[in-house]
Every structure is written in C-alpha cells, then in structure tokens.
Design an enzyme around this catalytic site. Structure first.
Site, short mmCIF file in Angstrom:
data_model
loop_
_atom_site.label_atom_id
_atom_site.label_comp_id
_atom_site.label_asym_id
_atom_site.label_seq_id
_atom_site.Cartn_x
_atom_site.Cartn_y
_atom_site.Cartn_z
N ALA A 120 0.85 -1.19 0.00
CA ALA A 120 0.00 0.00 0.00
C ALA A 120 0.88 1.24 0.00
O ALA A 120 2.04 1.21 0.41
CB ALA A 120 -0.92 0.00 1.21
N GLY A 149 0.36 5.58 0.82
CA GLY A 149 -0.51 6.67 1.23
C GLY A 149 0.20 8.00 1.13
O GLY A 149 1.27 8.12 0.53
N GLY A 150 -0.40 9.02 1.73
CA GLY A 150 0.17 10.35 1.65
C GLY A 150 1.42 10.52 2.47
O GLY A 150 2.22 11.42 2.25
N ASP A 164 -8.85 5.89 16.47
CA ASP A 164 -9.30 5.60 15.11
C ASP A 164 -9.89 4.20 15.03
O ASP A 164 -9.67 3.48 14.05
CB ASP A 164 -8.14 5.76 14.12
CG ASP A 164 -8.62 5.82 12.68
OD1 ASP A 164 -9.81 6.13 12.45
OD2 ASP A 164 -7.81 5.55 11.77
#
Length: 495
Positions: free
Chosen positions: A14, A16-17, A142
C-alpha cells in the site's frame, strides 16, 4: 533486489500520503526465512521534521504494545536516512472487508464476539504500564471496522496506532487538521481532549452497526456527521431497530452517550456487558470457528493472494534485480489524500452554538484504507484527517461585505457609462468636455489650492442627465472621491 536494513522487499502492499507499506522477507542460516510487513516514511518527507516526528511517535507507541489482540511491532530501524517500522505479518481480512461481503454466514453474534476481543486489546493499551509502574494510557482514536483484523487461523488484532495518543506523548494537537474517521468519532474528539472513553464510543458505534446491519450515518456527509455529534443528535438503536434485544439497546445507548461520564468507564466494562449478552443468548462461538467462516468467504481471494506471494518470493530468491516492486494492492484498495479543515467549518461549528473547539493535528497527514484480501498488519500510512464532502456554509460576513462594495462600484461605473452615452447622443459637447476634464484631472494632492467656487446655477432640465454623468465620473476620478461615492450609493445595512 531492494532492501531496508536486513529486510528484502518483495512487494508493495500500500501507499498513502505519508508512508509506504511493503511485504518483506528476512533470511538467515539454514534456509531460515520469515515474512514481515515493513512501513517506511516516504523519502520526500524525511527532511520534514513534523512528519518525521509523527512517524517516530507512531513507532515509539507501537513498539511498547505487546498483547495477543494488538499487532506486534518487532523493530524500529534506520537505513541511512530511511526510517522504518517492522510489524507482524497477518494472513487474514479486516472486519470492514468481511462486512462488505454481506454474507448471512457471518452472523451478528460472530460480529459481536470479534468486538469483545478487540475491546480486550483496547483495555490493555488504555492501561499500559511503563517499566517504572507509571500508566502510559495509549488511546487509539481511530477504532473502526477497517482497523480490526481477523486472521484465518483465529486471531483478532487491532491494527494502526498511527494516530494513537499516549499520556506522555511529545506531540501536541494544533489547529488545522482533524484526526479520526468522523463516522466513528466521539464528540469530544473534536476538541482533542480524549481519554479511553473516546475509544469506547467508537466501539459502541461498531456494536450499533453490528445489530442494525447498516451504517450509523448512511446518508450524511462528514461535516453533517460532526454537526450532529456536537449537537448530541446520536441515533438511538431502539429508534432504528425497535425489535433489537433490550440488553443491546442499553449497551449501545450507554456506549454512545454524548457525555463521556455517561458511558462505560473502560473498554473492559463494555466488554463485560457485551459478553454477558452473548452468554444470555447462549452464543459461545470461538474465534477459531469464526475464522473458518471468514476463510470460506474469501477462499478465491486467498488462492489469488497465495499465488502472488509465491511469485514474489520466487523472484526475491532468484536475486532478480527490479527497478519497481510488484504491487499486491487489490483493485478495490481505497485511498485518500486528506486535506486540512476548511475555515468555514469552524464558522459552522460556532453557528451551532457549541463551546467545543475544533481539535487538530500537528501536520497534514493521510489515511490509507486497510488492505482487502491481502495479508498485512498495519496498512495505514498516517493520520486520518477530515476531508469535507458535504456542502459547506456560506462565505463569512467579511467576504460578503467586500462583494457588496465591489457591486456598488461596478454599478456606479455602469451608470456613468450610460450617462456619457446619453450626453454624446444629445450632442452636448460642452458637458462631454467637462466630463473628460474631470476624468483626466490630476490627483487632489497635485492641484493648487483655490478658494471654493460659488454654487453653480441650476441646470436646465434638458441637461440634467449630462450633469449627473459629470458628477458621477468626477467622483470616480480619485480614490477618495470614489470611496465617498460608494458609501453614499451603498444600500443601508440591515441591523
């Protein structure tokens, strides 16, 4: 061959940012090899102190957690200027991925049993003790179905403590970005002042959704969800599913109470209440039995992933040099590049008459949705940040005033143009000359001071339009006069 420390990278899981997640293998004497998941901070962010601090804070917290229901972090390393975290390799599926199957084989009782195990891991993190006996109290912040992982051999793991907060954390929350997923966020998380009961709320939402079989906020945008949370408009289980068991109604109502003091005091208390309900309905299915059901739901995906793994490992053992790692990310991988909260959201919060301020994170991070159908531990690449999708409120009052002033000036200019056109059509050359002289006149500061002229004689009726045009254009000849004219022509402000 690409490596990070002693770990050979065999595939990219993966991206991501903020980070990149790899599947890696560590080899040793006698043909020893073991699969791991390695997450590194993006190379372009290593020089950014804020991102580096956040990444190392995540590593510091994750490395301190050691529990059967929390993904294991084995090592925090540095290869040159490349910091990385080495985590457990998990072969299974996220709860979110399981729910998307919508299979009747996966029952509500199974769902609730998995949440009991997740609560056990949370309670451990909430009461984590340091070697000196002090409590670190790590809050996940989260908790959602995407961060509860079920392995095919019967384990339940909480993943992604990337935005967790410990009592002794060195990073403070600042204005600009909101951490967490709004759909599972507690009301007090907007202010950043959270404790273990914030995670209790999030799991309460997950229980609510397990019983109803739907999302708590199915048709609301993220801004609408936050507004409802601030106002305390949290849907009751009994209103949505009147035939739900009374014990579950009471559990959900208490777990998702707006005020933290009205909730369960700990994850352990919520776990006990949930297990008491399962015992009352004689639901005693084990996690291993649940894992067998999950494995049957993803049998085809497992074969595909296994084949991809075999190919990647074979390429790695062959020593083949590759410039780009193969990707194991499935087509359904959901990613997002979060953005800081728009200032208009704060205006909306103020308009809702709440005293809860908006809490924010120290930098712009990102959320990467957990992998679906891929063996992985932590796949998120940073903090989840609010990204508004719902229509935002109207512009602030100051912007409205500026627009009104511009419209007034444009109206004056239009009136002046129309008046000049009338003068030209009437053939009044004298008035046009006076108008042109007024437009080209030097600024007042450059003109000699003269006595004020005597009042002019009243103009003839036929010349009235020309006089009006001359006065308007003369007023617009200098900034000071234009301001006076705009003020005089502006409509009265509503009080």
């Amino acid at each position: 061959m690409q490596t990070l420390g002693k770990y050979q990278l065999i595939a990219e899981i993966a991206r991501g940012g903020m980070g990149i997640v790899y599947l890696a293998v560590a080899s040793g004497p006698g043909g020893f090899s073991k699969l791991f998941v390695v997450k590194e901070l993006k190379p372009e962010l290593v020089e950014e102190a804020t991102f580096l601090d956040m990444f190392l804070e995540e590593a510091r917290l994750a490395a301190r957690l050691s529990h059967p229901n929390i993904v294991t972090t084995y090592e925090v390393g540095l290869d040159g200027r490349r910091p990385f975290i080495v985590m457990d390799y998990l072969d299974g599926e996220s709860l979110g991925r399981i729910l998307r199957k919508k299979s009747p084989k996966f029952t509500t009782a199974m769902h609730l049993r998995l949440l009991c195990h997740a609560l056990e891991g949370l309670d451990y993190a909430h009461h984590l003790e340091e070697f000196d006996g002090t409590t670190a109290s790590v809050i996940h912040r989260d908790m959602s179905p995407q961060n509860v992982f079920v392995t095919y051999d019967g384990q339940v793991k909480i993943v992604d403590f990337g935005i967790a907060k410990a009592a002794d954390t060195s990073l403070e929350t600042q204005a600009g970005v909101l951490k967490g997923k709004p759909g599972y966020m507690s009301p007090e998380q907007l202010s950043g002042d959270v404790d273990a009961r914030a995670d209790v709320f999030s799991v309460g939402v997950m229980i609510w959704e397990a019983v109803t079989g739907r999302r708590m906020w199915p048709s609301k945008g993220q801004v609408e969800i936050l507004t409802a949370l601030i106002k305390g408009e949290i849907p009751k289980l009994g209103d949505v599913k009147p035939d739900a068991p009374e014990m579950l109604k009471a559990i959900c109502d208490k777990a998702t109470a707006r005020q933290p003091d009205d909730r369960y005091a700990s994850a352990r208390e919520l776990q006990n209440a949930l297990e008491a309900y399962l015992d009352s309905v004689n639901e005693r299915m084990t996690v291993r039995q649940i894992a067998q059901v999950v494995a049957s739901l993803f049998e085809e995906q497992r074969k595909s992933v296994r084949a991809m793994l075999d190919t990647c490992i074979a390429q790695a053992k062959s020593g083949a040099t590759t410039t780009k790692l193969p990707s194991m990310a499935p087509p359904s991988l959901e990613t997002s590049t979060p953005k800081p909260i728009d200032s208009t959201l704060q205006s909306m919060m103020a308009a809702s008459r709440t005293s809860v301020p908006i809490a924010t994170a120290s930098s712009r991070s990102s959320e990467l949705a957990p992998m679906s159908g891929t063996p992985v531990s932590q796949t998120t690449a940073g903090a989840a940040i609010l990204e508004p999708h719902a229509p935002l409120p109207s512009a602030p009052r100051e912007t409205t005033r500026r627009r009104r002033s511009m419209l007034v000036l444009l109206s004056l200019a239009t009136i002046a143009g129309i008046a000049i056109a009338l003068v030209v059509r009437a053939g009044n050359k004298g008035e046009v000359a006076r108008t042109a002289a007024a437009v080209t006149a030097p600024p007042p500061s450059a003109m000699p001071v003269e006595p004020a002229p005597s009042p002019p004689k009243p103009a003839a009726p036929a010349a009235a339009p020309a006089d009006t045009a001359s006065a308007v254009v003369s007023a617009a000849a200098t900034p000071a006069a234009a301001s006076t004219a705009a003020t005089a022509a502006a409509p009265p402000r509503a009080r």
